[in-house]
Design an enzyme around this catalytic site. Structure first.
Site, PDB file in Angstrom:
ATOM      1  N   ASN A  88      44.783  38.849  50.951  1.00 56.66           N
ATOM      2  CA  ASN A  88      43.652  39.766  50.855  1.00 56.66           C
ATOM      3  C   ASN A  88      43.339  40.183  49.425  1.00 56.66           C
ATOM      4  O   ASN A  88      42.192  40.480  49.103  1.00 56.66           O
ATOM      5  CB  ASN A  88      43.933  41.015  51.702  1.00 56.66           C
ATOM      6  N   TYR A 156      33.539  35.243  40.306  1.00 53.48           N
ATOM      7  CA  TYR A 156      33.925  35.606  41.669  1.00 53.48           C
ATOM      8  C   TYR A 156      33.552  34.509  42.665  1.00 53.48           C
ATOM      9  O   TYR A 156      34.380  34.080  43.481  1.00 53.48           O
ATOM     10  CB  TYR A 156      33.245  36.916  42.051  1.00 53.48           C
ATOM     11  N   LYS A 160      36.154  32.137  44.937  1.00 55.26           N
ATOM     12  CA  LYS A 160      36.125  32.141  46.398  1.00 55.26           C
ATOM     13  C   LYS A 160      35.800  30.750  46.951  1.00 55.26           C
ATOM     14  O   LYS A 160      36.315  30.353  48.007  1.00 55.26           O
ATOM     15  CB  LYS A 160      35.127  33.180  46.909  1.00 55.26           C
ATOM     16  N   VAL A 191      31.940  45.071  53.089  1.00 59.48           N
ATOM     17  CA  VAL A 191      32.816  46.149  53.547  1.00 59.48           C
ATOM     18  C   VAL A 191      32.805  47.278  52.525  1.00 59.48           C
ATOM     19  O   VAL A 191      32.780  47.049  51.312  1.00 59.48           O
ATOM     20  CB  VAL A 191      34.252  45.630  53.759  1.00 59.48           C
ATOM     21  N   THR A 193      34.356  49.278  50.381  1.00 57.23           N
ATOM     22  CA  THR A 193      35.619  49.376  49.665  1.00 57.23           C
ATOM     23  C   THR A 193      35.370  49.693  48.195  1.00 57.23           C
ATOM     24  O   THR A 193      34.230  49.772  47.744  1.00 57.23           O
ATOM     25  CB  THR A 193      36.400  48.054  49.753  1.00 57.23           C
TER      26      THR A 193
END
Length: 252
Positions: A88, A156, A160, A191, A193
């Site tokens: 994660n 990023y 990924k 999400v 976060t």
């Protein structure tokens, strides 16, 4: 037999929510994180003997390589009904258009955390957990940025995409040539976060799509970490798990 999971980046956000959901389900959990946050410390007090915290800086490949034997030592002897590794931990920085990156160390750290660490941990999990569990699974938390280009997210998105394709390789190998560890790269959706806060805090010059993410927050369109964790664990327990190597949780 007991169930156990190893979760990286478990000190906050989705990682913390996943650790909590797994604990609530009765699993033993190794929570790996760079720092012990008050939230994770509280979980440790609530679940003594069930939650084990390991300090690790996944930007350091040597530390990443040492994590798996340390985690298995915390969990103790098997056999386990299931063992799961959830990769994660991740960073969205540096944010900026290609040609404007000023800190080469930030780029190297992003690759180390988002790519190198999951590769090393998955490799170690496959080799070091043989014979310990009836069912073994690896989930890599990926992103839609792996397939859709967002200006400012070159680092990023590239990391990924690398995680996705590694998961395809590992899943194929485990299905056709090895002992059947189930490997999936999973898109959790947008999400609410700290990563989202970092995105909203970036400049419009570095991340031209910032206004879109500000609107998602303002409109209440972000998923909560708890709801997202629940959906991920429901998928993990479903017959459809790992039927494809890359999956968007919102499409299930």
């Amino acid at each position: 037999m007991k169930h156990a999971s190893i979760v990286t980046g478990a000190s906050r956000g989705l990682g913390l929510a996943l650790a909590f959901a797994l604990l609530e389900a009765g699993q033993q959990v190794v929570a790996a994180a760079r720092t012990l946050t008050p939230e994770l410390d509280e979980l440790s007090a609530r679940y003594p003997g069930q939650l084990f915290w390991l300090a690790v800086d996944l930007a350091d490949p040597a530390a990443a390589a040492a994590l798996m034997p340390a985690a298995l030592a915390q969990l103790g002897a098997g056999p386990f009904a299931s063992l799961t590794l959830i990769n994660n931990a991740g960073v969205v920085t540096p944010i900026g258009l290609v040609g404007q990156w000023e800190d080469p160390l930030a780029v190297a750290q992003a690759v180390a955390i988002n790519v190198t660490a999951p590769l090393l941990l998955t490799n170690a999990f496959i080799t070091q957990t043989q014979g310990l569990a009836e069912r073994r699974s690896v989930i890599g938390i990926s992103s839609g940025a792996a397939v859709k280009a967002y200006p400012g997210w070159g680092v990023y998105g590239a990391t990924k995409a690398a995680l996705d394709h590694f998961s395809r390789h590992a899943a194929l190998e485990q299905t056709e040539y090895a002992n059947g560890v189930k490997v999936v790269a999973l898109y959790p959706g947008v999400v609410d976060t700290g990563m989202q806060a970092t995105i909203r805090g970036s400049s419009a010059e570095a991340f031209p799509n910032r206004a879109r993410f500000e609107a998602l927050k303002a409109d209440g369109a972000l998923s909560s970490p708890a709801d997202t964790a629940a959906r991920i664990l429901a998928y993990l327990d479903s017959p459809a798990f790992a039927s494809v190597p890359v999956v968007d949780i919102r499409e299930l």
